[in-house]
Design an enzyme around this catalytic site. Sequence first.
Site, PDB file in Angstrom:
ATOM      1  N   HIS A 103      45.739   9.350  48.350  1.00 17.60           N
ATOM      2  CA  HIS A 103      47.180   9.592  48.425  1.00 17.60           C
ATOM      3  C   HIS A 103      47.914   8.250  48.516  1.00 17.60           C
ATOM      4  O   HIS A 103      48.191   7.755  49.617  1.00 17.60           O
ATOM      5  CB  HIS A 103      47.521  10.462  49.643  1.00 17.60           C
ATOM      6  CG  HIS A 103      47.072  11.881  49.531  1.00 17.60           C
ATOM      7  ND1 HIS A 103      47.891  12.891  49.098  1.00 17.60           N
ATOM      8  CD2 HIS A 103      45.872  12.452  49.794  1.00 17.60           C
ATOM      9  CE1 HIS A 103      47.229  14.032  49.096  1.00 17.60           C
ATOM     10  NE2 HIS A 103      46.000  13.794  49.521  1.00 17.60           N
ATOM     11  N   GLU A 146      50.941   7.628  48.094  1.00 15.90           N
ATOM     12  CA  GLU A 146      52.311   7.753  48.598  1.00 15.90           C
ATOM     13  C   GLU A 146      52.429   7.413  50.074  1.00 15.90           C
ATOM     14  O   GLU A 146      53.506   7.037  50.555  1.00 15.90           O
ATOM     15  CB  GLU A 146      52.842   9.169  48.354  1.00 15.90           C
ATOM     16  CG  GLU A 146      52.187  10.274  49.169  1.00 15.90           C
ATOM     17  CD  GLU A 146      50.971  10.881  48.513  1.00 15.90           C
ATOM     18  OE1 GLU A 146      50.598  12.017  48.875  1.00 15.90           O
ATOM     19  OE2 GLU A 146      50.383  10.223  47.633  1.00 15.90           O
ATOM     20  N   CYS A 159      45.147  13.681  44.282  1.00 21.33           N
ATOM     21  CA  CYS A 159      44.222  14.548  45.008  1.00 21.33           C
ATOM     22  C   CYS A 159      43.924  15.801  44.168  1.00 21.33           C
ATOM     23  O   CYS A 159      43.156  15.734  43.216  1.00 21.33           O
ATOM     24  CB  CYS A 159      44.793  14.887  46.374  1.00 21.33           C
ATOM     25  SG  CYS A 159      43.566  15.570  47.523  1.00 21.33           S
TER      26      CYS A 159
END
Length: 649
Positions: free
Chosen positions: A613, A615, A486
Amino acid sequence: MARLKFLSIWRASSLPPRAPPPPLRGATAASLPKSPRASVVPLRLPFPARAFRRAPCARHERRRPAPIGLASVRSERGGGAARAATGRMKYVLVTGGVVSGLGKGVTASSIGVVLKACGLRVTSIKIDPYLNTDAGTMSPFEHGEVFVLDDGGEVDLDLGNYERFLDITLTKDNNITTGKIYQSVLEKERRGDYLGKTVQVVPHVTDAIKDWIQSVSAIPVDGKEGPADVCVIELGGTVGDIESMPFIEALRQLSFSVGPDNFCLIHVSLIPVLGVVGEQKTKPTQHSVRELRALGLTPHLLACRSAQPLLENTKEKLSQFCHVPIGNILNIHDVPNIWHVPLLLRNQNAHISILNQLGLVSIASPPNLQDWTRRAENFDNLTNSVRIALVGKYVGLTDSYLSVVKALLHACIACSLKPAIDWIAASDLEEDSAKSTPQAHAAAWETLKNASCVIVPGGFGDRGVTGMILAAKYARENNVPYLGICLGMQISVIEFARSVLGLDTANSTEFDAETPNPVVMFMPEGSRTHMGSTMRLGSRRTLFQTPDCITSKLYCNSEYVDERHRHRYEVNPDVIGNLEEAGLKFVGRDETGRRMEILELPTHQFYVGVQFHPEFKSRPGRPSALFLGFILAASGQLKAYLSQHQNGN
């Protein structure tokens, strides 16, 4: 007593004569008394007197003990068997006492893991009593990271724990806040749904909470059809907090309405040890349970947090003063990693106590936690590690990057490595820090140079941006694996434009609204007046522009990938041509082709930036592809991995 007897005699003697009552069925006139005074008429019942024997009350009847083991349980029942058998949703409520931060989220997730291992389908709800509508506008320093869901919900980080532990996909409605509840109640009031009634906390707010819980618990979250068997509810905060009182009352009403066989309350509390005395103290837990009981909820199980395993006399004292059977007192002591927590619960037969309370013993199977056991033991036995430099803005609170840390852990475990994360405050890398705090500046640079790889996660605001740019430049020039997420991707674009294109004033309009070279700009559809839920949120599709790139190969040569987003700034499409001519390739774009999603530097062993993102979708045993490639590159295994897996297939 004498006065009462006198009054009753006087009252009886002063009563006027009255006619005898009409004959009862089965009685004759001859059998009725002739006395003019009122007297007791002997009843002759037309049915045996034993029919009047009181049936045992379900609320007060002592529960018949259920089987202690699960040996005779049918293990082949599929998901949804519990609901099919009972017709009712089963609720497990997890509350906390004494202090916050005890790990209710991990406890609730672990309970879900054990129940899922028993063959049950599980969903989760997190209740946050704060007035915010969602967690989107809250500071990471105050509340930890903001977890983003597929539907764009910005929610509490505990929902990330639920998704990772249970491998489910939740919705924004699975996170209930006071703000959401009051907003829905006020909207109903404005529409006139309450028909002119005075809107009050009880019953209108509590009814809204109950309706929300019951409707959301029926939403499937595991990719299968139909509702789950068990809904695990975590109530944020601690018992006694004034803001959680409406939720406590609503949950008390819910427990009564669904019945005792469909509701199980687990209270998480702290058992401290005073340093001088060295004795495990139960008094805080006693007071916490007393407070909970005073509010109308009685715990069925206690989950006691402690540094060391509980002593037997501590359990006996808790059982005696908290009215909880000693077999239902669970001890969640400190463990090497949180993957041991479901195993702790299983070893203490927590699943049996919960299944007994919910009446699910006959349809559950013995818990199968082989994968969890293997994962926890493998992590404990790892010896080799990889040093990871995490350069961020919020390193003072590690929960600010919780999902990033978990994704690094998942990837490291897959590579048989133990993560050694070095937290670097981005501002410590800046030149101003060399003058104000020279020791911190020197230590930060030494840590960065000793790391095997560099990751720059997301963030907002201009603090520390210069330090992040320096970290990206160091990784690019020294061929150190770099992953920008990001903001980290935007940082790599700014650094490349300044260092390679020679645009010294290149910047993001977020940091300098008047920059003459805006390589990162505000998204046209964004709102400049409202902050909450106005970003580009949720799962979005990214199309790979070429299969000949590291990212595409890591994603198994897929044509596209769906990942979660949370940003309001993007790479300026007007500068893409100049950046690509200089060697920076944008290998992933959105479906319009104008929004940049993935960048790579082909001359570098691993220099990747992503606008999304990754994750948030990493799971134990199934790490994020980008994080896996990042750790493989840091450990020198990436080329062999791609070759062995036939370019990612």
